[in-house]
Scaffold this active site. Structure first.
Site, PDB file in Angstrom:
ATOM      1  N   ASN A  10      18.728  19.838   2.059  1.00  0.00           N
ATOM      2  CA  ASN A  10      20.122  19.700   2.491  1.00  0.00           C
ATOM      3  C   ASN A  10      20.882  20.914   1.961  1.00  0.00           C
ATOM      4  O   ASN A  10      21.175  20.993   0.772  1.00  0.00           O
ATOM      5  CB  ASN A  10      20.696  18.388   1.930  1.00  0.00           C
ATOM      6  CG  ASN A  10      22.189  18.257   2.184  1.00  0.00           C
ATOM      7  OD1 ASN A  10      22.773  19.010   2.965  1.00  0.00           O
ATOM      8  ND2 ASN A  10      22.814  17.294   1.518  1.00  0.00           N
ATOM      9  N   LYS A  12      23.835  21.828   2.528  1.00  0.00           N
ATOM     10  CA  LYS A  12      25.292  21.619   2.370  1.00  0.00           C
ATOM     11  C   LYS A  12      26.049  22.793   3.015  1.00  0.00           C
ATOM     12  O   LYS A  12      25.582  23.338   4.010  1.00  0.00           O
ATOM     13  CB  LYS A  12      25.643  21.410   0.896  1.00  0.00           C
ATOM     14  CG  LYS A  12      24.746  20.326   0.278  1.00  0.00           C
ATOM     15  CD  LYS A  12      25.199  19.802  -1.036  1.00  0.00           C
ATOM     16  CE  LYS A  12      24.233  18.708  -1.473  1.00  0.00           C
ATOM     17  NZ  LYS A  12      24.597  18.075  -2.719  1.00  0.00           N
ATOM     18  N   HIS A  96      25.951  10.643   3.541  1.00  0.00           N
ATOM     19  CA  HIS A  96      25.753  11.352   2.270  1.00  0.00           C
ATOM     20  C   HIS A  96      26.935  11.055   1.348  1.00  0.00           C
ATOM     21  O   HIS A  96      28.068  10.906   1.807  1.00  0.00           O
ATOM     22  CB  HIS A  96      25.634  12.859   2.538  1.00  0.00           C
ATOM     23  CG  HIS A  96      25.242  13.612   1.302  1.00  0.00           C
ATOM     24  ND1 HIS A  96      26.156  13.974   0.343  1.00  0.00           N
ATOM     25  CD2 HIS A  96      24.033  14.022   0.852  1.00  0.00           C
ATOM     26  CE1 HIS A  96      25.511  14.582  -0.640  1.00  0.00           C
ATOM     27  NE2 HIS A  96      24.229  14.628  -0.359  1.00  0.00           N
ATOM     28  N   GLU A  98      28.698  12.832  -0.460  1.00  0.00           N
ATOM     29  CA  GLU A  98      29.844  13.753  -0.323  1.00  0.00           C
ATOM     30  C   GLU A  98      30.684  13.393   0.904  1.00  0.00           C
ATOM     31  O   GLU A  98      31.905  13.548   0.897  1.00  0.00           O
ATOM     32  CB  GLU A  98      29.344  15.202  -0.272  1.00  0.00           C
ATOM     33  CG  GLU A  98      28.917  15.675  -1.662  1.00  0.00           C
ATOM     34  CD  GLU A  98      27.771  16.664  -1.689  1.00  0.00           C
ATOM     35  OE1 GLU A  98      27.509  17.333  -0.680  1.00  0.00           O
ATOM     36  OE2 GLU A  98      27.114  16.763  -2.749  1.00  0.00           O
ATOM     37  N   GLU A 168      20.100   8.142  -3.313  1.00  0.00           N
ATOM     38  CA  GLU A 168      20.647   9.272  -4.062  1.00  0.00           C
ATOM     39  C   GLU A 168      21.724   8.772  -5.022  1.00  0.00           C
ATOM     40  O   GLU A 168      22.891   8.624  -4.626  1.00  0.00           O
ATOM     41  CB  GLU A 168      21.282  10.282  -3.099  1.00  0.00           C
ATOM     42  CG  GLU A 168      20.316  10.892  -2.132  1.00  0.00           C
ATOM     43  CD  GLU A 168      20.827  12.244  -1.632  1.00  0.00           C
ATOM     44  OE1 GLU A 168      20.172  13.246  -1.943  1.00  0.00           O
ATOM     45  OE2 GLU A 168      21.869  12.299  -0.980  1.00  0.00           O
ATOM     46  N   GLY A 174      23.618  17.109  -7.805  1.00  0.00           N
ATOM     47  CA  GLY A 174      24.216  18.377  -8.214  1.00  0.00           C
ATOM     48  C   GLY A 174      24.543  18.447  -9.696  1.00  0.00           C
ATOM     49  O   GLY A 174      25.251  19.343 -10.136  1.00  0.00           O
ATOM     50  N   SER A 214      19.192  16.070  -7.826  1.00  0.00           N
ATOM     51  CA  SER A 214      18.619  17.038  -8.770  1.00  0.00           C
ATOM     52  C   SER A 214      17.092  17.061  -8.767  1.00  0.00           C
ATOM     53  O   SER A 214      16.472  17.183  -9.824  1.00  0.00           O
ATOM     54  CB  SER A 214      19.155  16.799 -10.183  1.00  0.00           C
ATOM     55  OG  SER A 214      20.561  16.976 -10.204  1.00  0.00           O
TER      56      SER A 214
END
Ligand code: PGA
Length: 253
Positions: A10, A12, A96, A98, A168, A174, A214
């Protein structure tokens, strides 16, 4: 039942078309011939066409990072499932964390996206995961199970063939702080049991449950050894061909 591992990068909001091409050439050179792992990349929308072109003769799959639920209409800034399909996109990442937190996507909206993407013939990578507060309050499973149930509402057993679930934990995305293999496996095992409840044994055994948060070359192998972890959704480490390659190779059965 054998589940082929799936590892998706991904990207991003990283990568102009030029940068995408360079990274893709590196990935292709290393992984183009690999058969034991299904590999995918999710570049920004603007690089999807370039990506589909560069990967045209390859096994490597193309994923979008988002998708809208309508097929067309007055939805400024959005992209429909059919538009992605036309570009040669194979999977859409939906929900996701985010998107959920920074762009206020609700579970209801995510469910509409899941159904629309599947309806257009796209695979779906449905992302779920708890925040640190939720984990510390002992509400991990409450949160994750709710997200899965609402994300898959109205999706039948047949359509589940196109669904991958990505666990996730938000606190691991991150941050460099990965879930331990035991923590991840525990949620994945519960997810598998939930799928048995919702769809029966066969669908549950066939559906891939991938882990994200991560994932790096040095922790991928131990995560992938867990029986219910069937691959990875990789953010930061997917932006370099050599680290992405190392994670993919560590995911071989
Ligand atoms: P990360 O991102 O690997 O950089 O933690 C994972 C993701 O957001 O899918």
């Amino acid at each position: 039942m054998d589940r082929k591992p799936l590892v998706v990068g991904n990207w991003k909001m990283h990568g102009t078309r030029k940068e995408a091409r360079e990274l893709l050439e590196g990935i292709k050179a290393r992984l183009g011939g690999l058969r034991e792992v299904e590999v995918g990349v999710a570049p920004p929308f603007t690089a999807l066409e370039t990506t589909a072109e560069v990967l045209a003769d390859d096994q490597i799959k193309v994923a979008s990072q988002n998708v809208h639920y309508a097929s067309s209409g007055a939805f400024t800034g959005e992209v429909s499932p059919g538009m992605l399909k036309e570009l040669g996109v194979d999977y859409a990442i939906v929900g996701h964390s985010e998107r959920r937190s920074l762009f206020w996507e609700s579970d209801e909206m995510i469910n509409r996206k899941v159904r629309a993407a599947l309806g257009a013939g796209l695979g779906v990578i449905l992302c779920v995961g708890e925040t640190l507060d939720e984990r510390e309050a002992g509400r991990t499973w409450q949160k994750v199970s709710f997200q899965v149930k609402s994300g898959l509402e109205g999706v039948d057993a047949q359509e589940m063939q196109g669904v991958v679930i990505a666990y996730e934990p938000v606190w691991a995305i991150g941050t460099g702080r990965t879930a331990t293999p035991a923590q991840a496996q525990s949620v994945h095992a519960d997810l598998r049991a939930l799928l048995v409840e919702l769809y029966g044994h066969e669908v549950a055994q066939r559906t891939r449950l991938i882990y994200g948060g991560s994932v790096k070359p040095d922790n991928a192998a131990e995560l992938m050894r867990e029986p219910d972890i069937d691959g990875a959704l990789v953010g930061g480490a997917s932006l370099k061909a050599d680290s992405f390659d190392a994670i993919v190779l560590a995911s071989r059965p």
